[in-house]
Design a protein around this motif. Structure first.
Motif, PDB file in Angstrom:
ATOM      1  N   THR A 134     148.250  61.740  48.820  1.00  0.00           N
ATOM      2  CA  THR A 134     149.010  62.471  47.801  1.00  0.00           C
ATOM      3  C   THR A 134     150.177  61.669  47.242  1.00  0.00           C
ATOM      4  N   THR A 135     150.701  60.717  48.004  1.00  0.00           N
ATOM      5  CA  THR A 135     151.832  59.933  47.511  1.00  0.00           C
ATOM      6  C   THR A 135     151.428  59.013  46.360  1.00  0.00           C
ATOM      7  N   LEU A 136     150.116  58.823  46.170  1.00  0.00           N
ATOM      8  CA  LEU A 136     149.652  57.997  45.060  1.00  0.00           C
ATOM      9  C   LEU A 136     149.278  58.824  43.834  1.00  0.00           C
ATOM     10  N   LEU A 140     143.048  51.901  53.712  1.00  0.00           N
ATOM     11  CA  LEU A 140     142.577  52.573  52.506  1.00  0.00           C
ATOM     12  C   LEU A 140     143.678  52.669  51.450  1.00  0.00           C
ATOM     13  N   ARG A 141     144.884  52.975  51.881  1.00  0.00           N
ATOM     14  CA  ARG A 141     145.985  53.094  50.916  1.00  0.00           C
ATOM     15  C   ARG A 141     146.200  51.780  50.181  1.00  0.00           C
ATOM     16  N   GLU A 142     146.235  50.679  50.936  1.00  0.00           N
ATOM     17  CA  GLU A 142     146.462  49.373  50.324  1.00  0.00           C
ATOM     18  C   GLU A 142     145.331  49.011  49.363  1.00  0.00           C
ATOM     19  N   GLU A 171     145.771  50.985  46.181  1.00  0.00           N
ATOM     20  CA  GLU A 171     146.839  50.445  45.355  1.00  0.00           C
ATOM     21  C   GLU A 171     146.391  49.186  44.612  1.00  0.00           C
ATOM     22  N   VAL A 172     145.629  48.340  45.285  1.00  0.00           N
ATOM     23  CA  VAL A 172     145.096  47.140  44.632  1.00  0.00           C
ATOM     24  C   VAL A 172     144.167  47.545  43.492  1.00  0.00           C
ATOM     25  N   GLU A 173     143.338  48.544  43.723  1.00  0.00           N
ATOM     26  CA  GLU A 173     142.411  49.017  42.680  1.00  0.00           C
ATOM     27  C   GLU A 173     143.187  49.593  41.497  1.00  0.00           C
ATOM     28  N   LEU A 174     144.266  50.290  41.781  1.00  0.00           N
ATOM     29  CA  LEU A 174     145.112  50.817  40.711  1.00  0.00           C
ATOM     30  C   LEU A 174     145.731  49.694  39.886  1.00  0.00           C
ATOM     31  N   ASP A 175     146.174  48.648  40.562  1.00  0.00           N
ATOM     32  CA  ASP A 175     146.729  47.490  39.856  1.00  0.00           C
ATOM     33  C   ASP A 175     145.693  46.881  38.914  1.00  0.00           C
TER      34      ASP A 175
END
Length: 201
Positions: A50-52, A7-9, A12-16
């Motif tokens: 939370t780190t994101l 999920l984290r990865e 992050e891809v969606e944020l990019d």
């Protein structure tokens, strides 16, 4: 990524993708970026990623800036910077400082912008100092890092030094006193040839 439980990865891809859409700046792109960012923000909150959080706030700030909402953008950049500092996320921290400086420069606030840029470059230099010598050159070749450092150098070059300002102020003061002295002589001495000779001295 989501299919295999990463999920984290996936987030992050969606944020990019959101940041890429914001960079294109078209109205449709910004609308899609906003919709995707809402989904990402919900995922981060519900999944306790939370780190994101700082990175999501940075994306929200960039979206506001792209929409011309400068006050909101600056407030969000401040929040992203604070969150990044708390999480030890130097990458988001310097980017928030640099992005905020761009908004401040557009608003005609160069002093505030320089303060942000100085802090951004300090963070970058601190990271660079921890890298092996052979990696530092490639680190500074990143276009955004280069632009941040160059923008600071240009902003500093546009500012007159304190010494120069003091010298200019002193020259102006001397000139005003000289004019007052000449005016005093004109009023006190009706002999024009004699007066001109005294002034030329």
């Amino acid at each position: 990524y989501e299919a295999v439980g990463m999920l984290r990865e996936a987030t992050e891809v969606e944020l990019d993708l959101v940041l890429a859409l914001i960079g294109r700046s078209g109205m449709a792109d910004l609308r899609e970026a906003g919709e995707r960012l809402d989904t990402v923000e919900s995922a981060v909150r519900e999944s306790d990623l939370t780190t994101l959080a700082a990175r999501v706030t940075l994306a929200r700030a960039r979206l506001a800036a792209a929409r011309g909402e400068e006050d909101r953008a600056l407030a969000l950049y401040e929040r992203a910077e604070r969150r990044a500092g708390e999480q030890g996320n130097s990458n988001v921290e310097w980017e928030a400082q640099s992005d905020a400086a761009e908004v401040l420069l557009r608003r005609g606030a160069p002093l505030a912008a320089k303060s942000k840029l100085r802090r951004a470059v300090e963070i970058l230099e601190g990271v660079a100092a921890t890298l092996p010598r052979e990696l530092r050159k490639s680190y500074w070749q990143d276009s955004r890092r280069q632009r941040t450092r160059q923008t600071l150098e240009e902003a500093l070059a546009d500012s007159p030094s304190r010494g120069a300002r003091s010298g200019n102020e002193q020259s102006m003061t001397d000139m005003l006193f000289r004019l007052l002295e000449i005016n005093k002589r004109i009023n006190s001495d009706p002999d024009l040839p004699k007066l001109l000779a005294r002034i030329m001295d």
